[in-house]
Each structure stands twice: as structure tokens, then as C-alpha cells.
Write a protein that holds these residues in place. Sequence first.
Motif, PDB file in Angstrom:
ATOM      1  N   ALA A 101       0.715  -1.171   0.001  1.00 23.19           N
ATOM      2  CA  ALA A 101      -0.038  -0.043   0.158  1.00 23.19           C
ATOM      3  C   ALA A 101       0.909   1.220   0.033  1.00 23.19           C
ATOM      4  CB  ALA A 101      -0.998  -0.247   1.060  1.00 23.19           C
ATOM      5  N   PRO A 102       0.368   2.066  -0.742  1.00 19.94           N
ATOM      6  CA  PRO A 102       1.506   3.448  -0.816  1.00 19.94           C
ATOM      7  C   PRO A 102       1.700   3.907   0.466  1.00 19.94           C
ATOM      8  CG  PRO A 102      -0.359   3.627  -2.495  1.00 19.94           C
ATOM      9  CD  PRO A 102      -0.633   2.268  -1.624  1.00 19.94           C
ATOM     10  N   GLU A 103       1.022   4.056   1.487  1.00 17.11           N
ATOM     11  CA  GLU A 103       1.207   4.770   2.757  1.00 17.11           C
ATOM     12  C   GLU A 103       2.449   3.801   3.492  1.00 17.11           C
ATOM     13  OE1 GLU A 103      -2.644   2.101   3.539  1.00 17.11           O
ATOM     14  OE2 GLU A 103      -1.890   3.643   2.039  1.00 17.11           O
ATOM     15  N   ASN A 104       2.359   2.487   3.154  1.00 12.39           N
ATOM     16  CA  ASN A 104       3.500   1.662   3.880  1.00 12.39           C
ATOM     17  C   ASN A 104       4.871   1.372   2.999  1.00 12.39           C
ATOM     18  OD1 ASN A 104       1.798   0.943   5.917  1.00 12.39           O
ATOM     19  ND2 ASN A 104       0.474  -0.548   4.510  1.00 12.39           N
ATOM     20  N   VAL A 105       4.973   1.943   1.893  1.00 13.07           N
ATOM     21  CA  VAL A 105       6.130   1.787   1.097  1.00 13.07           C
ATOM     22  C   VAL A 105       7.381   2.418   1.622  1.00 13.07           C
ATOM     23  CG1 VAL A 105       7.341   2.646  -1.098  1.00 13.07           C
ATOM     24  CG2 VAL A 105       4.917   2.065  -1.291  1.00 13.07           C
ATOM     25  N   SER A 106       7.373   3.272   2.512  1.00 11.77           N
ATOM     26  CA  SER A 106       8.545   3.996   3.102  1.00 11.77           C
ATOM     27  C   SER A 106       8.965   2.819   4.241  1.00 11.77           C
ATOM     28  CB  SER A 106       8.308   5.111   3.875  1.00 11.77           C
ATOM     29  OG  SER A 106       9.333   5.740   4.601  1.00 11.77           O
ATOM     30  N   ARG A 107       8.015   2.275   5.168  1.00 15.64           N
ATOM     31  CA  ARG A 107       8.423   1.416   6.025  1.00 15.64           C
ATOM     32  C   ARG A 107       8.958   0.223   5.443  1.00 15.64           C
ATOM     33  NH1 ARG A 107       9.399   0.356  11.273  1.00 15.64           N
ATOM     34  NH2 ARG A 107       7.551   1.649  11.989  1.00 15.64           N
ATOM     35  N   TYR A 108       8.350  -0.300   4.264  1.00 12.04           N
ATOM     36  CA  TYR A 108       9.024  -1.452   3.516  1.00 12.04           C
ATOM     37  C   TYR A 108      10.325  -1.561   3.119  1.00 12.04           C
ATOM     38  CZ  TYR A 108       9.297  -4.859  -0.361  1.00 12.04           C
ATOM     39  OH  TYR A 108       9.971  -5.942  -0.969  1.00 12.04           O
ATOM     40  N   LEU A 109      10.610  -0.251   2.550  1.00 10.44           N
ATOM     41  CA  LEU A 109      11.855  -0.055   2.023  1.00 10.44           C
ATOM     42  C   LEU A 109      12.834   0.233   3.107  1.00 10.44           C
ATOM     43  CD1 LEU A 109      10.987   2.228  -0.918  1.00 10.44           C
ATOM     44  CD2 LEU A 109      11.858  -0.255  -1.217  1.00 10.44           C
ATOM     45  N   MET A 110      12.700   0.784   4.050  1.00 14.09           N
ATOM     46  CA  MET A 110      13.530   1.146   5.254  1.00 14.09           C
ATOM     47  C   MET A 110      13.899  -0.243   5.942  1.00 14.09           C
ATOM     48  SD  MET A 110      13.284   4.871   6.683  1.00 14.09           S
ATOM     49  CE  MET A 110      11.607   5.130   6.726  1.00 14.09           C
ATOM     50  N   GLU A 111      12.847  -1.113   5.897  1.00 13.50           N
ATOM     51  CA  GLU A 111      12.940  -2.530   6.635  1.00 13.50           C
ATOM     52  C   GLU A 111      14.084  -3.215   5.783  1.00 13.50           C
ATOM     53  OE1 GLU A 111      12.212  -3.870   9.556  1.00 13.50           O
ATOM     54  OE2 GLU A 111      11.477  -1.844  10.074  1.00 13.50           O
ATOM     55  N   LEU A 112      13.919  -3.365   4.325  1.00 14.44           N
ATOM     56  CA  LEU A 112      15.038  -3.878   3.636  1.00 14.44           C
ATOM     57  C   LEU A 112      16.336  -3.179   3.780  1.00 14.44           C
ATOM     58  CD1 LEU A 112      13.093  -4.028  -0.023  1.00 14.44           C
ATOM     59  CD2 LEU A 112      13.483  -5.858   1.641  1.00 14.44           C
ATOM     60  N   ILE A 113      16.553  -1.906   3.809  1.00 13.99           N
ATOM     61  CA  ILE A 113      17.608  -1.382   4.234  1.00 13.99           C
ATOM     62  C   ILE A 113      18.381  -1.927   5.434  1.00 13.99           C
ATOM     63  CG2 ILE A 113      18.787   0.654   4.602  1.00 13.99           C
ATOM     64  CD1 ILE A 113      16.755   2.114   2.497  1.00 13.99           C
ATOM     65  N   TYR A 114      17.247  -1.755   6.416  1.00 14.74           N
ATOM     66  CA  TYR A 114      17.859  -2.423   7.557  1.00 14.74           C
ATOM     67  C   TYR A 114      18.403  -3.677   7.792  1.00 14.74           C
ATOM     68  CZ  TYR A 114      17.959  -4.297  12.477  1.00 14.74           C
ATOM     69  OH  TYR A 114      18.131  -4.852  13.496  1.00 14.74           O
ATOM     70  N   GLU A 115      17.543  -4.766   6.910  1.00 17.29           N
ATOM     71  CA  GLU A 115      17.957  -6.128   6.959  1.00 17.29           C
ATOM     72  C   GLU A 115      19.439  -6.127   6.221  1.00 17.29           C
ATOM     73  OE1 GLU A 115      14.723  -8.127   4.932  1.00 17.29           O
ATOM     74  OE2 GLU A 115      13.268  -7.596   6.576  1.00 17.29           O
ATOM     75  N   SER A 116      19.549  -5.403   5.155  1.00 13.35           N
ATOM     76  CA  SER A 116      20.661  -5.477   4.674  1.00 13.35           C
ATOM     77  C   SER A 116      21.900  -5.103   5.302  1.00 13.35           C
ATOM     78  CB  SER A 116      20.775  -4.405   3.102  1.00 13.35           C
ATOM     79  OG  SER A 116      20.961  -2.828   3.630  1.00 13.35           O
ATOM     80  N   THR A 117      21.941  -4.662   6.419  1.00 17.37           N
ATOM     81  CA  THR A 117      22.908  -4.113   7.313  1.00 17.37           C
ATOM     82  C   THR A 117      23.516  -5.292   7.885  1.00 17.37           C
ATOM     83  OG1 THR A 117      21.553  -3.343   9.205  1.00 17.37           O
ATOM     84  CG2 THR A 117      22.222  -1.705   7.325  1.00 17.37           C
ATOM     85  N   ALA A 118      22.713  -6.558   7.756  1.00 15.25           N
ATOM     86  CA  ALA A 118      23.601  -7.626   8.185  1.00 15.25           C
ATOM     87  C   ALA A 118      24.764  -8.049   7.546  1.00 15.25           C
ATOM     88  CB  ALA A 118      22.296  -8.957   8.275  1.00 15.25           C
ATOM     89  N   VAL A 119      24.912  -7.679   6.134  1.00 15.47           N
ATOM     90  CA  VAL A 119      26.138  -7.749   5.553  1.00 15.47           C
ATOM     91  C   VAL A 119      27.408  -7.370   6.430  1.00 15.47           C
ATOM     92  CG1 VAL A 119      26.147  -5.678   4.138  1.00 15.47           C
ATOM     93  CG2 VAL A 119      27.395  -7.975   3.419  1.00 15.47           C
ATOM     94  N   LEU A 120      27.304  -6.395   7.133  1.00 15.32           N
ATOM     95  CA  LEU A 120      28.123  -5.543   7.888  1.00 15.32           C
ATOM     96  C   LEU A 120      28.899  -6.567   9.253  1.00 15.32           C
ATOM     97  CD1 LEU A 120      26.921  -2.150   8.113  1.00 15.32           C
ATOM     98  CD2 LEU A 120      28.381  -2.963   6.648  1.00 15.32           C
ATOM     99  N   GLU A 121      27.688  -7.431   9.668  1.00 13.91           N
ATOM    100  CA  GLU A 121      28.333  -8.673  10.425  1.00 13.91           C
ATOM    101  C   GLU A 121      29.224  -9.642   9.906  1.00 13.91           C
ATOM    102  OE1 GLU A 121      24.359 -10.169  11.736  1.00 13.91           O
ATOM    103  OE2 GLU A 121      24.595  -8.519  13.526  1.00 13.91           O
ATOM    104  N   LYS A 122      28.888  -9.952   8.679  1.00 16.36           N
ATOM    105  CA  LYS A 122      29.805 -10.675   7.759  1.00 16.36           C
ATOM    106  C   LYS A 122      31.188 -10.411   7.546  1.00 16.36           C
ATOM    107  CE  LYS A 122      25.818 -12.861   5.901  1.00 16.36           C
ATOM    108  NZ  LYS A 122      25.019 -12.861   4.538  1.00 16.36           N
TER     109      LYS A 122
END
Length: 150
Positions: A101-122
Motif C-alpha cells: 500500500a502506498p502509505e507503507n512503501v517507506s516502511r517496507y523499503l527502510m526495513e529492507l535497508i535495515y535487513e541489508s545491514t546484516a552484511v556488515l556482520e559478515k
Amino acid sequence: MKVVISAPKQDQGTAHIAEAMHAPLRQLSAAVSGEYGGNIEHLWVELELVPSDADRRSAWSFRFQKRVSPRSLAAELPKAEYHNVGHYSVRPDYFALAAVAPENVSRYLMELIYESTAVLEKRQKQLGGFNVEGFRVQMRQAIEAVESSR
């Protein structure tokens, strides 16, 4: 560490998303910039919003470079030089993004960005004493703050 999270490229179908994400990503970048130890001085995360790129190449995986000199947009301007730069891109599932939903796009994309930071642990060993856990906690809090201010 100076963090820059951006959506530098978009196409006609995603330009409205890039525009809507500009301010939240700028706020998120400012909120997570800070000292976390280690030898990383800059972290650049690019949100890919060009679906046709997915047909040609995979998302840019994390790379850590000791020196980066991006080309200047104008030949007259001096070249900037950055040291100890971590850089990678995040690509959403465009079919899933279209279903959000358009009102949830920002949350969705920022969650993807947060999940991507797991690469820093590796890559923590490569980054010296970088406090990945502290960085991720700060990012989680910053996402909540940005989303609650909208």
C-alpha cells in the motif's frame, strides 16, 4: 562514520517512490551517522529503483575500499576523495513493492535497508573494531523515529 542512504536512480515507474523516499532517507542517514569504532569512515547504501537493472545485473554486493574518487559531475569542480568507504546496493522485490500500500512503501523499503545491514556482520573482521550491533540498534531506532514523524 558518515552514512549516506539514497535512491540515486529511478525510472518513470518508480520516480514517485524515489521522490517520496528522499526526505526519509536523508533523515535516516543523518540519524545513523556517528562513531561506531573501526576503520570505516563512510557507508554508502544505494536503494535501486530501476527494475530493468535487475534484468542486466545483480545488486552491488558490499565492498570496502581504502580510497574512492568518484567522478565530478562538472569538469571544473575538484575531485573529491574519500577514504575507508563501505558501499553496496539494496534492490527490492519489485513485484512485492507493487503490492505494498502506498502509505507503507517507506516502511517496507527502510526495513529492507535495515535487513541489508546484516552484511556488515559478515564483514566485521574487515572493518576492524566496527560496532555493527550498535549501528544496527541505532538504525532500528532511527527507522522508528522517522516513521513515527510521518
